[in-house]
Scaffold this active site. Structure first.
Site, mmCIF file in Angstrom:
data_model
loop_
_atom_site.group_PDB
_atom_site.id
_atom_site.type_symbol
_atom_site.label_atom_id
_atom_site.label_comp_id
_atom_site.label_asym_id
_atom_site.label_seq_id
_atom_site.Cartn_x
_atom_site.Cartn_y
_atom_site.Cartn_z
ATOM 1 N N TYR A 49 -2.241 -20.403 -56.623
ATOM 2 C CA TYR A 49 -3.223 -20.169 -57.683
ATOM 3 C C TYR A 49 -3.982 -21.437 -58.061
ATOM 4 C CZ TYR A 49 -0.623 -15.783 -58.543
ATOM 5 O OH TYR A 49 -0.004 -14.570 -58.421
ATOM 6 N N HIS A 107 6.079 -16.063 -51.819
ATOM 7 C CA HIS A 107 4.898 -15.327 -52.266
ATOM 8 C C HIS A 107 4.510 -14.182 -51.331
ATOM 9 C CE1 HIS A 107 0.911 -16.021 -54.676
ATOM 10 N NE2 HIS A 107 1.205 -14.750 -54.564
#
Length: 275
Positions: A49, A107
């Site tokens: 992110y 992830h």
């Protein structure tokens, strides 16, 4: 307002969390500070992110005791080996200014992922206290089952796309059987629920918004958390108030009848979801 806690032998997670993708920099820091001030205690971020530094600054500015916070971060899928996962996790902790995270996730799986080595690294980091709990994100059922059956790391959570338009009942049934929590990302289907006449009708009936109905549908499920992103304090408050909405049998039936085959997040790196 008190947000319910989801509790297993491996973790205690507030059912409603604060998602931070795709916010960065000052916008992300301000949003996280606002959410923490409002009462959110579960914050979700990730290496990919590019906002862990902003999240870390907001956590530091909040002055909240560390034990009152539940912090999740995720290691990107370009680290297939355990040593790489560990280095990435340590770098995340530095950016977050934290001695540990409450939940560390892989992830996305990749074809190169050395699953036993990756799980061994997660287990070591948990034992050493760098992560209070560990888990995976975006694993299809077959891969999740394999990870669990290897018995290398005590997985606490699966994070996947989950909303009123996407059926995840197979994954959810397995998670419940194995006492894993399921964290739902994209819980309002990238805003699609806001235009839905069925959801709109239920919202009007309760004097709520369509987004609140979509969140309440998830939060009413056993073992399910949701992590909506909201930049504005108004939307943050709206999402928090969804935790108090109770949908009745008629509402549940109407929502269950909506199509459940709409996936909003399906990048080129995605696994075969049916595998």
């Amino acid at each position: 307002m008190t947000i319910p806690l989801l509790e297993t032998a491996l973790t205690r997670m507030p059912a409603l969390g604060f998602g931070t993708w795709p916010m960065r920099g000052a916008e992300c820091r301000a949003a996280v500070e606002s959410a923490l001030g409002m009462g959110y205690r579960h914050v979700d971020t990730a290496e990919m992110y590019g906002n862990e530094d902003a999240v870390g600054a907001a956590l530091a500015a909040s002055g909240l005791p560390r034990e009152q916070l539940y912090l999740t971060t995720k290691v990107w899928n370009d680290k297939p080996k355990g040593a790489e996962i560990r280095r990435a996790a340590e770098a995340s902790l530095e950016r977050l200014r934290q001695p540990y995270v409450d939940l560390l996730l892989i992830h996305w799986p990749s074809p190169q992922l050395d699953l036993p080595d990756a799980l061994a690294s997660l287990a070591r980091m948990r034992e050493e206290g760098l992560a209070r709990a560990v888990g995976v994100a975006n694993f299809p059922l077959g891969l999740l089952r394999r990870a669990m059956e290897l018995g290398i790391a005590p997985l606490a959570c699966l994070q996947v796309e989950h909303h009123v338009y996407l059926d995840q009942s197979r994954l959810l049934a397995y998670c419940r059987e194995k006492e894993l929590l399921l964290t739902s990302y994209t819980p309002v289907a990238k805003g699609e629920v806001l235009q839905d006449p069925v959801i709109g009708r239920i919202a009007r009936k309760h004097g709520k918004t369509a987004g609140q109905v979509a969140l309440a549908w998830l939060l009413g499920m056993e073992g399910v958390a949701a992590i909506p992103k909201a930049a504005s304090p108004e939307r943050q408050r709206e999402n928090m108030e969804a935790a108090t909405l109770r949908l009745d049998t008629e509402d549940q039936a109407a929502l269950a009848a909506l199509p459940k085959d709409r996936r909003m997040v399906n990048p080129g790196i995605a696994p075969d979801w049916e595998s």
